[in-house]
Scaffold this motif. Structure first.
Motif, PDB file in Angstrom:
ATOM      1  N   UNK A   1       0.833  -1.198   0.000  1.00 36.87           N
ATOM      2  CA  UNK A   1       0.000   0.000   0.000  1.00 36.87           C
ATOM      3  C   UNK A   1       0.866   1.246   0.000  1.00 36.87           C
ATOM      4  N   UNK A   2       1.909   1.243   0.816  1.00 39.41           N
ATOM      5  CA  UNK A   2       2.819   2.383   0.847  1.00 39.41           C
ATOM      6  C   UNK A   2       3.443   2.664  -0.500  1.00 39.41           C
ATOM      7  N   UNK A   3       3.839   1.616  -1.197  1.00 42.46           N
ATOM      8  CA  UNK A   3       4.424   1.788  -2.530  1.00 42.46           C
ATOM      9  C   UNK A   3       3.412   2.420  -3.480  1.00 42.46           C
ATOM     10  N   UNK A   4       2.198   1.915  -3.483  1.00 42.20           N
ATOM     11  CA  UNK A   4       1.192   2.443  -4.400  1.00 42.20           C
ATOM     12  C   UNK A   4       0.823   3.881  -4.071  1.00 42.20           C
ATOM     13  N   UNK A   5       0.735   4.213  -2.795  1.00 48.12           N
ATOM     14  CA  UNK A   5       0.389   5.585  -2.415  1.00 48.12           C
ATOM     15  C   UNK A   5       1.504   6.561  -2.747  1.00 48.12           C
ATOM     16  N   UNK A   6       2.754   6.164  -2.508  1.00 46.05           N
ATOM     17  CA  UNK A   6       3.880   7.033  -2.836  1.00 46.05           C
ATOM     18  C   UNK A   6       3.968   7.240  -4.344  1.00 46.05           C
ATOM     19  N   UNK A   7       3.788   6.180  -5.108  1.00 51.73           N
ATOM     20  CA  UNK A   7       3.824   6.291  -6.567  1.00 51.73           C
ATOM     21  C   UNK A   7       2.697   7.188  -7.067  1.00 51.73           C
ATOM     22  N   UNK A   8       1.517   7.053  -6.482  1.00 53.62           N
ATOM     23  CA  UNK A   8       0.384   7.894  -6.872  1.00 53.62           C
ATOM     24  C   UNK A   8       0.642   9.354  -6.527  1.00 53.62           C
ATOM     25  N   UNK A   9       1.243   9.598  -5.373  1.00 49.83           N
ATOM     26  CA  UNK A   9       1.535  10.961  -4.938  1.00 49.83           C
ATOM     27  C   UNK A   9       2.569  11.614  -5.842  1.00 49.83           C
ATOM     28  N   UNK A  10       3.492  10.825  -6.407  1.00 50.48           N
ATOM     29  CA  UNK A  10       4.515  11.365  -7.295  1.00 50.48           C
ATOM     30  C   UNK A  10       3.917  11.956  -8.565  1.00 50.48           C
ATOM     31  N   UNK A  11       2.786  11.433  -8.985  1.00 55.92           N
ATOM     32  CA  UNK A  11       2.132  11.982 -10.164  1.00 55.92           C
ATOM     33  C   UNK A  11       2.215  11.062 -11.358  1.00 55.92           C
ATOM     34  N   UNK A  12       1.625  11.509 -12.437  1.00 60.52           N
ATOM     35  CA  UNK A  12       1.536  10.692 -13.643  1.00 60.52           C
ATOM     36  C   UNK A  12       2.794  10.754 -14.502  1.00 60.52           C
ATOM     37  N   UNK A  13       3.693  11.673 -14.228  1.00 64.13           N
ATOM     38  CA  UNK A  13       4.905  11.811 -15.037  1.00 64.13           C
ATOM     39  C   UNK A  13       6.044  10.916 -14.558  1.00 64.13           C
ATOM     40  N   UNK A  14       5.746  10.002 -13.666  1.00 61.05           N
ATOM     41  CA  UNK A  14       6.758   9.112 -13.116  1.00 61.05           C
ATOM     42  C   UNK A  14       7.088   8.023 -14.142  1.00 61.05           C
TER      43      UNK A  14
END
Length: 104
Positions: free
Chosen positions: A79-92
């Motif tokens: 969950x932490x991985x998915x939330x951090x990735x989502x918070x980084x934005x779509x340009x990741x």
């Protein structure tokens, strides 16, 4: 017996979509509609049914409470991985998600 049966461990790990949705709602302030909430409730009931189902070859009396922790911690880490990735934005870049799984 020091091992949790694989069926229970896998079922407990697969609550990560439920935890991720709740985390996105609470931390990232994303909206959850009625259909999503109903789906999360059904998913939770499915996990409860699988975890509490009786199998003839599993001695549930021998399973200790701490044996449930590792799959649950794994679900929380995912969950932490998915939330951090989502918070980084779509340009990741696409390789970031597997890299975060390696870090966690």
């Amino acid at each position: 017996n020091i091992y949790l049966p694989l069926s229970i461990a896998a079922s407990l790990f697969f609550i990560y979509p439920i935890i991720t949705s709740m985390g996105a709602f609470l931390i990232l302030k994303e909206k959850l509609g009625k259909i999503e909430v109903a789906g999360l409730f059904c998913a939770f009931l499915g996990v409860v049914c699988i975890v509490t189902a009786t199998e003839e070859n599993i001695d549930y009396g021998a399973i200790k409470w701490y044996q449930y922790l590792l799959p649950l911690l794994n679900a929380i880490a995912s969950t932490g991985v998915f939330l951090v990735t989502r918070k980084m934005g779509e340009d990741v870049h696409f390789i970031i998600n597997p890299a975060w799984f390696g870090v966690v």
